[in-house]
Motif scaffolding. Structure first.
Motif, PDB file in Angstrom:
ATOM      1  N   CYS A  41      27.256  26.050   3.650  1.00 11.03           N
ATOM      2  CA  CYS A  41      26.241  26.692   4.482  1.00 11.03           C
ATOM      3  C   CYS A  41      26.742  28.075   4.896  1.00 11.03           C
ATOM      4  O   CYS A  41      27.635  28.193   5.744  1.00 11.03           O
ATOM      5  CB  CYS A  41      25.942  25.845   5.717  1.00 11.03           C
ATOM      6  N   VAL A  42      26.196  29.107   4.251  1.00 15.37           N
ATOM      7  CA  VAL A  42      26.593  30.493   4.509  1.00 15.37           C
ATOM      8  C   VAL A  42      25.477  31.126   5.326  1.00 15.37           C
ATOM      9  O   VAL A  42      24.524  31.674   4.785  1.00 15.37           O
ATOM     10  CB  VAL A  42      26.790  31.262   3.183  1.00 15.37           C
ATOM     11  N   THR A  43      25.581  31.032   6.642  1.00 16.22           N
ATOM     12  CA  THR A  43      24.464  31.384   7.514  1.00 16.22           C
ATOM     13  C   THR A  43      24.918  32.254   8.685  1.00 16.22           C
ATOM     14  O   THR A  43      26.107  32.302   9.002  1.00 16.22           O
ATOM     15  CB  THR A  43      23.799  30.115   8.065  1.00 16.22           C
ATOM     16  N   THR A  44      23.946  32.892   9.316  1.00 18.38           N
ATOM     17  CA  THR A  44      24.254  33.709  10.493  1.00 18.38           C
ATOM     18  C   THR A  44      24.631  32.822  11.673  1.00 18.38           C
ATOM     19  O   THR A  44      25.640  33.061  12.342  1.00 18.38           O
ATOM     20  CB  THR A  44      23.036  34.582  10.852  1.00 18.38           C
ATOM     21  N   HIS A  45      23.807  31.823  11.942  1.00 21.60           N
ATOM     22  CA  HIS A  45      24.075  30.876  13.018  1.00 21.60           C
ATOM     23  C   HIS A  45      24.554  29.548  12.435  1.00 21.60           C
ATOM     24  O   HIS A  45      24.191  29.166  11.325  1.00 21.60           O
ATOM     25  CB  HIS A  45      22.816  30.665  13.867  1.00 21.60           C
ATOM     26  N   SER A  46      25.345  28.833  13.213  1.00 24.91           N
ATOM     27  CA  SER A  46      26.046  27.663  12.698  1.00 24.91           C
ATOM     28  C   SER A  46      25.142  26.448  12.500  1.00 24.91           C
ATOM     29  O   SER A  46      24.341  26.097  13.368  1.00 24.91           O
ATOM     30  CB  SER A  46      27.180  27.286  13.658  1.00 24.91           C
ATOM     31  N   LEU A  47      25.326  25.786  11.357  1.00 25.41           N
ATOM     32  CA  LEU A  47      24.702  24.490  11.101  1.00 25.41           C
ATOM     33  C   LEU A  47      25.695  23.343  11.306  1.00 25.41           C
ATOM     34  O   LEU A  47      25.386  22.188  11.027  1.00 25.41           O
ATOM     35  CB  LEU A  47      24.158  24.433   9.669  1.00 25.41           C
ATOM     36  N   THR A  48      26.878  23.666  11.820  1.00 22.73           N
ATOM     37  CA  THR A  48      27.929  22.662  11.979  1.00 22.73           C
ATOM     38  C   THR A  48      27.473  21.507  12.859  1.00 22.73           C
ATOM     39  O   THR A  48      27.662  20.331  12.518  1.00 22.73           O
ATOM     40  CB  THR A  48      29.199  23.293  12.580  1.00 22.73           C
ATOM     41  N   HIS A  49      26.874  21.810  13.988  1.00 27.66           N
ATOM     42  CA  HIS A  49      26.515  20.774  14.958  1.00 27.66           C
ATOM     43  C   HIS A  49      25.022  20.454  14.870  1.00 27.66           C
ATOM     44  O   HIS A  49      24.289  20.547  15.850  1.00 27.66           O
ATOM     45  CB  HIS A  49      26.934  21.208  16.362  1.00 27.66           C
ATOM     46  N   THR A  50      24.604  20.082  13.657  1.00 32.09           N
ATOM     47  CA  THR A  50      23.221  19.694  13.411  1.00 32.09           C
ATOM     48  C   THR A  50      23.169  18.289  12.810  1.00 32.09           C
ATOM     49  O   THR A  50      24.131  17.826  12.191  1.00 32.09           O
ATOM     50  CB  THR A  50      22.528  20.661  12.434  1.00 32.09           C
ATOM     51  N   LYS A  51      22.017  17.647  12.959  1.00 37.56           N
ATOM     52  CA  LYS A  51      21.817  16.341  12.328  1.00 37.56           C
ATOM     53  C   LYS A  51      21.838  16.472  10.810  1.00 37.56           C
ATOM     54  O   LYS A  51      22.282  15.558  10.113  1.00 37.56           O
ATOM     55  CB  LYS A  51      20.488  15.748  12.785  1.00 37.56           C
ATOM     56  N   ALA A  52      21.349  17.601  10.302  1.00 32.38           N
ATOM     57  CA  ALA A  52      21.338  17.812   8.855  1.00 32.38           C
ATOM     58  C   ALA A  52      22.752  17.750   8.289  1.00 32.38           C
ATOM     59  O   ALA A  52      22.989  17.125   7.238  1.00 32.38           O
ATOM     60  CB  ALA A  52      20.695  19.154   8.528  1.00 32.38           C
ATOM     61  N   ARG A  53      23.687  18.394   8.952  1.00 33.71           N
ATOM     62  CA  ARG A  53      25.089  18.339   8.522  1.00 33.71           C
ATOM     63  C   ARG A  53      25.634  16.933   8.638  1.00 33.71           C
ATOM     64  O   ARG A  53      26.255  16.389   7.718  1.00 33.71           O
ATOM     65  CB  ARG A  53      25.910  19.322   9.355  1.00 33.71           C
ATOM     66  N   LYS A  54      25.377  16.285   9.760  1.00 32.73           N
ATOM     67  CA  LYS A  54      25.878  14.934  10.002  1.00 32.73           C
ATOM     68  C   LYS A  54      25.337  13.956   8.964  1.00 32.73           C
ATOM     69  O   LYS A  54      26.084  13.128   8.427  1.00 32.73           O
ATOM     70  CB  LYS A  54      25.491  14.494  11.410  1.00 32.73           C
ATOM     71  N   GLY A 109      26.881  22.826  25.178  1.00 33.20           N
ATOM     72  CA  GLY A 109      25.691  22.426  24.433  1.00 33.20           C
ATOM     73  C   GLY A 109      25.894  21.114  23.713  1.00 33.20           C
ATOM     74  O   GLY A 109      26.440  20.161  24.269  1.00 33.20           O
ATOM     75  N   SER A 110      25.479  21.059  22.467  1.00 26.83           N
ATOM     76  CA  SER A 110      25.481  19.808  21.705  1.00 26.83           C
ATOM     77  C   SER A 110      26.883  19.386  21.283  1.00 26.83           C
ATOM     78  O   SER A 110      27.699  20.217  20.879  1.00 26.83           O
ATOM     79  CB  SER A 110      24.607  19.950  20.457  1.00 26.83           C
ATOM     80  N   ASN A 111      27.124  18.090  21.353  1.00 25.85           N
ATOM     81  CA  ASN A 111      28.352  17.519  20.785  1.00 25.85           C
ATOM     82  C   ASN A 111      28.112  16.139  20.183  1.00 25.85           C
ATOM     83  O   ASN A 111      29.048  15.414  19.869  1.00 25.85           O
ATOM     84  CB  ASN A 111      29.480  17.457  21.823  1.00 25.85           C
ATOM     85  N   ILE A 112      26.856  15.779  19.996  1.00 18.40           N
ATOM     86  CA  ILE A 112      26.516  14.454  19.492  1.00 18.40           C
ATOM     87  C   ILE A 112      26.992  14.247  18.057  1.00 18.40           C
ATOM     88  O   ILE A 112      27.162  13.111  17.614  1.00 18.40           O
ATOM     89  CB  ILE A 112      24.990  14.221  19.608  1.00 18.40           C
ATOM     90  N   THR A 113      27.262  15.346  17.351  1.00 15.04           N
ATOM     91  CA  THR A 113      27.695  15.226  15.962  1.00 15.04           C
ATOM     92  C   THR A 113      29.193  14.967  15.817  1.00 15.04           C
ATOM     93  O   THR A 113      29.675  14.730  14.711  1.00 15.04           O
ATOM     94  CB  THR A 113      27.347  16.500  15.171  1.00 15.04           C
ATOM     95  N   PHE A 114      29.952  15.006  16.906  1.00 17.96           N
ATOM     96  CA  PHE A 114      31.400  14.749  16.779  1.00 17.96           C
ATOM     97  C   PHE A 114      31.949  13.903  17.927  1.00 17.96           C
ATOM     98  O   PHE A 114      33.068  14.093  18.374  1.00 17.96           O
ATOM     99  CB  PHE A 114      32.203  16.060  16.623  1.00 17.96           C
ATOM    100  N   GLY A 115      31.141  12.925  18.349  1.00 13.37           N
ATOM    101  CA  GLY A 115      31.672  11.935  19.279  1.00 13.37           C
ATOM    102  C   GLY A 115      31.161  12.013  20.692  1.00 13.37           C
ATOM    103  O   GLY A 115      31.484  11.149  21.509  1.00 13.37           O
ATOM    104  N   GLY A 116      30.357  13.047  21.023  1.00 16.33           N
ATOM    105  CA  GLY A 116      29.805  13.151  22.359  1.00 16.33           C
ATOM    106  C   GLY A 116      28.400  12.590  22.445  1.00 16.33           C
ATOM    107  O   GLY A 116      27.902  11.954  21.504  1.00 16.33           O
ATOM    108  N   THR A 117      27.748  12.847  23.569  1.00 19.57           N
ATOM    109  CA  THR A 117      26.403  12.290  23.792  1.00 19.57           C
ATOM    110  C   THR A 117      25.355  13.363  24.084  1.00 19.57           C
ATOM    111  O   THR A 117      24.204  13.040  24.341  1.00 19.57           O
ATOM    112  CB  THR A 117      26.427  11.305  24.977  1.00 19.57           C
ATOM    113  N   ILE A 118      25.749  14.658  24.024  1.00 16.26           N
ATOM    114  CA  ILE A 118      24.838  15.737  24.397  1.00 16.26           C
ATOM    115  C   ILE A 118      24.082  16.248  23.174  1.00 16.26           C
ATOM    116  O   ILE A 118      24.687  16.594  22.155  1.00 16.26           O
ATOM    117  CB  ILE A 118      25.589  16.910  25.046  1.00 16.26           C
TER     118      ILE A 118
END
Length: 314
Positions: free
Chosen positions: A81-94, A275-284
């Protein structure tokens, strides 16, 4: 072959082990499609079934890509994913990773970063240090960050550290490229204190004057500094102001340039995110993920000093 194309070919081989006939998906946006095209051409040189798709730029990091792209990610062997804004913490990545994709996110990547800085690191060394720091985070209960007379304390008890080594050669492995960080999701609602941000901020870049954040019950309650209002606007009034991540940089070739992808990997820095951390063990789940870099802090894990003015004591 151009230098940039050769770097892209080496990255696909050494960091993602792209093989002939594998389904390779390059996701870019309008502002990064030129770099995406180089990765696409490099993938073709390796004999992969390479596909390059371009989407409209997302409004902020953590925002989901279009459904069609999310589905393509889930059905590929390798995704970049070569993008301006991060897709790291998305459901699509997960979801793509859960389906077995080897996946690298490169938010904010620049041509300069390909040819110098963090990409040029010895990733064998980066991987070794990152995994060592991750093991320490795995067993940690409490973390304290100190800088300029301010201290922020929070619990991570029961949470697992996450290594972002820059080497994703096994099914279902993912992380940033360039990389070099170990990170963890703090227990929601446990953070109290203040922290001085003096490196860089997602959506703002490198900062010359610090931002001081006051945090109570895991949430920003006050921000002071030249860029404070812009930061709060990025985070919004809801869950975006909740502490989501603590990370430690492990790449000795990374530089603070104003691009968070590289900044948060700098050896001698730590970063926190909101912000979000649901993709790596959190609940937000906040629809935004904003990283903030701190240079040369003191860090204590379970009251043991592990970083002194940015120098690792691991």
């Amino acid at each position: 072959m151009s230098d940039l194309l050769e770097v892209c070919r080496g990255l696909l081989v050494n960091c993602l082990n792209v093989k002939e006939d594998e389904q390779l998906l390059i996701v870019s946006d309008d502002y990064k499609k030129n770099l995406g095209e180089y990765l696409y051409e490099a993938g073709k040189l390796l004999g992969a079934e390479a596909v390059h798709v371009t989407m409209k730029e997302r409004e902020k990091s953590g925002q989901e890509p279009p459904i069609a792209i999310a589905e393509a990610m889930k059905n590929s062997d390798v995704v970049i994913c070569v993008t301006t804004h991060s897709l790291t913490h998305t459901k699509a990545r997960k979801n793509a990773v859960a389906n077995g994709a080897r996946l690298a996110t490169m938010p904010g990547i620049t041509e300069d970063m390909f040819l110098d800085g963090a990409v040029t690191a010895d990733y064998t060394q980066v991987k070794e240090l990152t995994e060592k720091v991750t093991k320490v985070l795995d067993t940690a209960k409490q973390i304290r960050i100190e800088k300029d007379g301010k201290a922020l304390v929070f619990s991570v008890e029961g949470r697992n550290g996450v290594p972002s080594t820059g080497v994703y050669v096994n099914k279902g492995e993912s992380g940033n490229l360039p990389s070099g960080e170990a990170y963890i999701a703090p227990i929601e609602g446990t953070a109290f204190g203040e922290i001085v941000i003096d490196g860089s901020v997602t959506g703002i870049g490198k900062i010359d004057t610090p931002i001081t954040l006051k945090i109570e019950e895991g949430r920003i309650v006050n921000a002071v500094g030249e860029h404070a209002d812009k930061l709060l606007a990025i985070l919004g009034d809801g869950k975006g102001r909740c502490l989501a991540e603590f990370g430690i940089g492990t790449n000795n070739k990374a530089r603070i340039t104003g691009v968070i992808l590289e900044d948060e990997k700098v050896f001698g820095t730590i970063h926190v995110a909101f912000g979000s951390n649901i993709t790596f063990g959190g609940t937000i789940e906040a629809g935004v993920h904003c990283d903030l870099v701190v240079s040369k802090p003191d860090v204590y894990i379970d009251d043991q000093k592990v970083i002194y003015a940015g120098e690792h004591l691991f």
